[in-house]
Design a protein around this motif. Structure first.
Motif, PDB file in Angstrom:
ATOM      1  N   ARG A 184       0.843  -1.201   0.000  1.00 48.93           N
ATOM      2  CA  ARG A 184       0.000   0.000   0.000  1.00 48.93           C
ATOM      3  C   ARG A 184       0.879   1.252   0.000  1.00 48.93           C
ATOM      4  O   ARG A 184       0.645   2.193  -0.748  1.00 48.93           O
ATOM      5  CB  ARG A 184      -0.933   0.004   1.205  1.00 48.93           C
TER       6      ARG A 184
ATOM      7  N   GLU B  56     -10.040  -3.863  -0.335  1.00 50.64           N
ATOM      8  CA  GLU B  56     -10.047  -2.462   0.078  1.00 50.64           C
ATOM      9  C   GLU B  56     -10.119  -1.519  -1.117  1.00 50.64           C
ATOM     10  O   GLU B  56     -10.182  -0.301  -0.951  1.00 50.64           O
ATOM     11  CB  GLU B  56      -8.792  -2.151   0.903  1.00 50.64           C
ATOM     12  N   GLY B  57     -10.063  -2.077  -2.333  1.00 53.15           N
ATOM     13  CA  GLY B  57     -10.135  -1.237  -3.524  1.00 53.15           C
ATOM     14  C   GLY B  57      -8.828  -0.561  -3.880  1.00 53.15           C
ATOM     15  O   GLY B  57      -8.803   0.390  -4.657  1.00 53.15           O
ATOM     16  N   VAL B  58      -7.711  -1.055  -3.348  1.00 53.51           N
ATOM     17  CA  VAL B  58      -6.408  -0.450  -3.615  1.00 53.51           C
ATOM     18  C   VAL B  58      -5.800  -1.003  -4.901  1.00 53.51           C
ATOM     19  O   VAL B  58      -5.188  -0.270  -5.677  1.00 53.51           O
ATOM     20  CB  VAL B  58      -5.441  -0.680  -2.427  1.00 53.51           C
TER      21      VAL B  58
ATOM     22  N   ARG C 128     -12.440   5.279  -2.058  1.00 57.64           N
ATOM     23  CA  ARG C 128     -13.064   4.612  -0.914  1.00 57.64           C
ATOM     24  C   ARG C 128     -12.872   3.106  -1.049  1.00 57.64           C
ATOM     25  O   ARG C 128     -12.742   2.578  -2.146  1.00 57.64           O
ATOM     26  CB  ARG C 128     -14.565   4.913  -0.870  1.00 57.64           C
ATOM     27  N   SER C 129     -12.899   2.424   0.061  1.00 57.79           N
ATOM     28  CA  SER C 129     -12.749   0.971   0.028  1.00 57.79           C
ATOM     29  C   SER C 129     -13.990   0.346  -0.597  1.00 57.79           C
ATOM     30  O   SER C 129     -15.065   0.959  -0.666  1.00 57.79           O
ATOM     31  CB  SER C 129     -12.550   0.424   1.441  1.00 57.79           C
TER      32      SER C 129
ATOM     33  N   GLU D  34     -16.903   0.373   1.787  1.00 58.87           N
ATOM     34  CA  GLU D  34     -17.618   1.649   1.880  1.00 58.87           C
ATOM     35  C   GLU D  34     -18.531   1.846   0.678  1.00 58.87           C
ATOM     36  O   GLU D  34     -19.685   2.265   0.820  1.00 58.87           O
ATOM     37  CB  GLU D  34     -16.627   2.815   1.971  1.00 58.87           C
TER      38      GLU D  34
END
Length: 148
Positions: free
Chosen positions: A18, A57-59, A77-78, A81
């Motif tokens: 990350r 987490e959408g990363v 946003r994750s 979320e």
């Protein structure tokens, strides 16, 4: 990794990835799983678990034929979320049907595994419930965020 982490080696690697993605401002692709295995001194399953955490987490996102890359979406946003916001965005009420896994995968460009993890989390948090033969329904409305 010289010593096992009490936090979970895959979580430590996920944090390192990350930070690396944020440093590079999300451009390009990530190193291959084999390169990540060598640089972190761990096995393939540990690397895959770290990548799945970041995907949920959408990363990052999986790009068939390319490997893993930072998520392209402008929405930082994750996934959790964004999926919780579906209730508000689609004006769903308690008892209404929640979109299917397939529709969520398409809507968010996420893998079925990542969507299932978030759905399980939403059920655990009491937002959704599964009714046999009917699918998932809204059990409670999400708490309002601190927007003015």
């Amino acid at each position: 990794m010289p010593q096992a982490s009490p936090r979970g080696t895959y979580l430590v690697i996920a944090e390192a990835l990350r930070a690396e993605i944020q440093e590079r401002e999300g451009t390009g692709t990530l190193p291959s799983e084999a390169e990540l295995m060598r640089s972190h001194g761990v096995g393939r399953n540990t690397i895959r678990r770290a990548l799945k955490v970041l995907e949920a987490e959408g990363v990052v996102e999986s790009a068939p034929g390319i490997g893993w890359r930072p998520a392209r979406s402008g929405d930082r946003r994750s996934l959790a979320e964004r999926m919780a916001d579906v209730i508000t965005e689609d004006s769903l009420a308690v008892g209404d049907a929640y979109p299917s896994e397939a529709k969520l995968c398409e809507r968010f460009g996420a893998s079925r595994t990542a969507v299932r993890r978030v759905l399980a989390q939403m059920e655990g948090n009491g937002l959704l419930t599964t009714v046999h033969g009917k699918g998932r329904t809204v059990r409670a409305l999400p708490a309002p965020t601190g927007r003015p």
